[in-house]
Design an enzyme around this catalytic site. Structure first.
Site, PDB file in Angstrom:
ATOM      1  CE1 TYR A  37     -10.267   1.547   3.798  1.00  0.00           C
ATOM      2  CE2 TYR A  37      -9.793   1.703   1.439  1.00  0.00           C
ATOM      3  CZ  TYR A  37      -9.393   1.425   2.735  1.00  0.00           C
ATOM      4  OH  TYR A  37      -8.090   1.023   2.974  1.00  0.00           O
ATOM      5  CB  THR A  48      -1.029  -0.070   1.167  1.00  0.00           C
ATOM      6  OG1 THR A  48      -1.946   1.008   1.033  1.00  0.00           O
ATOM      7  CG2 THR A  48      -0.371  -0.014   2.524  1.00  0.00           C
ATOM      8  CE  LYS A  60      -1.862   0.633  -3.580  1.00  0.00           C
ATOM      9  NZ  LYS A  60      -3.205   0.981  -4.036  1.00  0.00           N
ATOM     10  CG  ASP A  63      -5.998  -1.089  -6.150  1.00  0.00           C
ATOM     11  OD1 ASP A  63      -6.493  -1.770  -5.235  1.00  0.00           O
ATOM     12  OD2 ASP A  63      -4.992  -0.369  -5.987  1.00  0.00           O
TER      13      ASP A  63
HETATM   14  N1  LIG Z   1     -11.449   1.070  -2.090  1.00  0.00           N
HETATM   15  C1  LIG Z   1     -10.307   0.503  -2.427  1.00  0.00           C
HETATM   16  O1  LIG Z   1     -10.168  -0.721  -2.528  1.00  0.00           O
HETATM   17  C2  LIG Z   1      -9.132   1.386  -2.734  1.00  0.00           C
HETATM   18  C3  LIG Z   1      -7.986   0.839  -3.354  1.00  0.00           C
HETATM   19  C4  LIG Z   1      -6.924   1.716  -3.642  1.00  0.00           C
HETATM   20  C5  LIG Z   1      -7.007   3.066  -3.295  1.00  0.00           C
HETATM   21  N2  LIG Z   1      -8.138   3.534  -2.697  1.00  0.00           N
HETATM   22  C6  LIG Z   1      -8.281   4.956  -2.353  1.00  0.00           C
HETATM   23  O2  LIG Z   1      -8.166   5.725  -3.558  1.00  0.00           O
HETATM   24  C7  LIG Z   1      -7.737   7.055  -3.220  1.00  0.00           C
HETATM   25  C8  LIG Z   1      -6.663   7.505  -4.206  1.00  0.00           C
HETATM   26  O3  LIG Z   1      -5.446   6.845  -3.887  1.00  0.00           O
HETATM   27  P1  LIG Z   1      -4.154   6.910  -4.834  1.00  0.00           P
HETATM   28  O4  LIG Z   1      -3.166   5.933  -4.294  1.00  0.00           O
HETATM   29  O5  LIG Z   1      -4.553   6.791  -6.264  1.00  0.00           O
HETATM   30  O6  LIG Z   1      -3.637   8.405  -4.590  1.00  0.00           O
HETATM   31  P2  LIG Z   1      -2.573   9.216  -5.472  1.00  0.00           P
HETATM   32  O7  LIG Z   1      -1.833   8.331  -6.420  1.00  0.00           O
HETATM   33  O8  LIG Z   1      -1.821  10.057  -4.504  1.00  0.00           O
HETATM   34  O9  LIG Z   1      -3.502  10.190  -6.386  1.00  0.00           O
HETATM   35  C9  LIG Z   1      -4.222  11.222  -5.778  1.00  0.00           C
HETATM   36  C10 LIG Z   1      -5.182  11.838  -6.798  1.00  0.00           C
HETATM   37  O10 LIG Z   1      -6.049  12.725  -6.063  1.00  0.00           O
HETATM   38  C11 LIG Z   1      -5.924  14.040  -6.636  1.00  0.00           C
HETATM   39  N3  LIG Z   1      -6.048  15.031  -5.553  1.00  0.00           N
HETATM   40  C12 LIG Z   1      -5.341  15.087  -4.415  1.00  0.00           C
HETATM   41  N4  LIG Z   1      -5.728  16.130  -3.667  1.00  0.00           N
HETATM   42  C13 LIG Z   1      -6.714  16.758  -4.374  1.00  0.00           C
HETATM   43  C14 LIG Z   1      -7.509  17.907  -4.124  1.00  0.00           C
HETATM   44  N5  LIG Z   1      -7.381  18.639  -2.999  1.00  0.00           N
HETATM   45  N6  LIG Z   1      -8.441  18.249  -5.057  1.00  0.00           N
HETATM   46  C15 LIG Z   1      -8.590  17.520  -6.190  1.00  0.00           C
HETATM   47  N7  LIG Z   1      -7.852  16.428  -6.486  1.00  0.00           N
HETATM   48  C16 LIG Z   1      -6.914  16.050  -5.581  1.00  0.00           C
HETATM   49  C17 LIG Z   1      -4.573  14.073  -7.305  1.00  0.00           C
HETATM   50  O11 LIG Z   1      -4.577  15.075  -8.307  1.00  0.00           O
HETATM   51  P3  LIG Z   1      -3.214  15.736  -8.883  1.00  0.00           P
HETATM   52  O12 LIG Z   1      -2.787  14.859 -10.034  1.00  0.00           O
HETATM   53  O13 LIG Z   1      -3.628  17.079  -9.308  1.00  0.00           O
HETATM   54  O14 LIG Z   1      -2.218  15.738  -7.747  1.00  0.00           O
HETATM   55  C18 LIG Z   1      -4.506  12.650  -7.879  1.00  0.00           C
HETATM   56  O15 LIG Z   1      -5.252  12.560  -9.074  1.00  0.00           O
HETATM   57  C19 LIG Z   1      -7.292   6.997  -1.753  1.00  0.00           C
HETATM   58  O16 LIG Z   1      -8.319   7.556  -0.951  1.00  0.00           O
HETATM   59  C20 LIG Z   1      -7.172   5.502  -1.466  1.00  0.00           C
HETATM   60  O17 LIG Z   1      -7.426   5.192  -0.109  1.00  0.00           O
HETATM   61  C21 LIG Z   1      -9.193   2.717  -2.416  1.00  0.00           C
END
Ligand SMILES: NC(=O)c1ccc[n+]([C@@H]2O[C@H](COP(=O)([O-])OP(=O)(O)OC[C@H]3O[C@@H](n4cnc5c(N)ncnc54)[C@H](OP(=O)(O)O)[C@@H]3O)[C@@H](O)[C@H]2O)c1
Length: 278
Positions: free
Chosen positions: A218, A62, A66, A102
């Site tokens: 979540y 995680t 990743k 995912d």
């Molecule tokens: N349910 C599940 O099984 C599962 C599995 C995996 C992940 N998740 C969840 O998915 C979410 C994303 O995780 P990730 O690993 O993909 O994160 P990440 O790689 O850090 O990507 C973050 C994304 O959010 C955007 N963002 C961040 N702050 C923002 C703001 N204030 N306003 C608008 N956009 C914003 C970023 O945009 P920029 O490109 O502009 O920075 C980027 O597109 C997390 O909450 C994680 O817990 C859930």
């Protein structure tokens, strides 16, 4: 002899995966244990050596490891090679192989609630989770729109896809974004907005009845995005459904057996209850 599956990341204290998988291992009488280890970036290389030395069955990976873990693995399955991220490691004949479940988790969660073929799908975000979701969606007969705070990240992600239909991109912060979301059938929030906070990446007038909305976030369970989408008459899917399905896909990779979905869900619900998060 007991086999071990680990989750590594930083932080990992909040992870619900140990509860989900230990419940499933016990239910099927498998001699496997799932443990969590906090591994900061600077200890990743040694941690992967440790996984090899201990002869693990597999692992989950995680945030923030990743992408970083890739260079320490022997091979990548297409799901990881395409997305550039690993959330699952499988030990196969002495090699550590990276997978990403995912995208499959998100698709399975969506397909419990709706059909995807012929639909107009909007993905919010362009990070690791958005990439996994977009790669999985690209092989489907859907029109895809990726909206992101930084539009260039959405453009880079779109350029790396090989979609069955078209893929468009745009800024999540434009007023026009609301109109485009409102015109869609399915919305997936893959940004971090709403995680541990009462904020939504969209205003409430973006939603309409007949729409299906999945929030990958979540924690909390009932995010502002889901509450507002539900208020507008949309069908909503909490991030825990995606979590259950990505876990089920990892379980199949480690054990070769279909995952008992209701047992995995039971483990997750008990863990949320213990933490007062239901
Ligand atoms: N349910 C599940 O099984 C599962 C599995 C995996 C992940 N998740 C969840 O998915 C979410 C994303 O995780 P990730 O690993 O993909 O994160 P990440 O790689 O850090 O990507 C973050 C994304 O959010 C955007 N963002 C961040 N702050 C923002 C703001 N204030 N306003 C608008 N956009 C914003 C970023 O945009 P920029 O490109 O502009 O920075 C980027 O597109 C997390 O909450 C994680 O817990 C859930």
């Amino acid at each position: 002899m007991t086999g071990y599956v680990f989750i590594i990341g930083d932080p990992v204290e909040h992870s619900l995966s140990p509860d989900m998988h230990n419940a499933a291992f016990a239910h099927l009488g498998l001699d496997l244990r799932y443990l969590r280890f906090r591994v900061p970036r600077e200890r990743l290389e040694n941690a992967v050596r440790g996984l090899r030395g201990l002869g693990i069955v597999g692992a989950n990976v995680t945030t923030p490891l990743k992408r970083d873990i890739i260079k320490h693995l022997d091979r990548l399955a297409p799901s990881s090679a395409e997305t550039g991220a690993v959330n699952t490691v499988v030990a196969e004949e002495g090699e550590l192989v990276g997978h990403n479940t995912d995208g499959e988790g998100a698709i399975s969660a969506l397909e419990e609630a709706t059909t995807l073929d012929g639909r107009y799908v909007v993905v919010l975000g362009a990070g690791g989770t958005a990439a996994a979701v977009c790669y999985a969606l690209a092989s489907r007969d859907v029109s895809l729109l990726i909206l992101n705070r930084t539009p260039s990240h959405a453009e880079e992600l779109a350029a790396s896809l090989n979609p069955a239909r078209g893929v468009e991109t745009g800024s999540l912060l434009d007023r026009d974004a609301v109109r485009r979301v409102h015109a869609s059938d399915v919305v997936v929030n893959a940004t971090t907005v709403g995680m541990g906070e009462d904020r939504s990446p969209l205003p409430s007038d973006a939603f309409h009845p007949g729409m299906t909305v999945l929030d990958c976030v979540y924690h909390p369970l009932h995010t502002r995005l889901l509450r507002e989408a539900e208020g507008a008459g949309a069908v909503t899917i909490p991030g825990t459904r995606m979590l259950i399905h990505q876990g089920a896909a990892s379980f199949r990779l480690w054990t070769g057996k279909p995952a008992p979905l209701d047992v995995i869900e039971g483990g997750l619900v008990r863990a949320l209850g213990r933490r007062g998060q239901l």
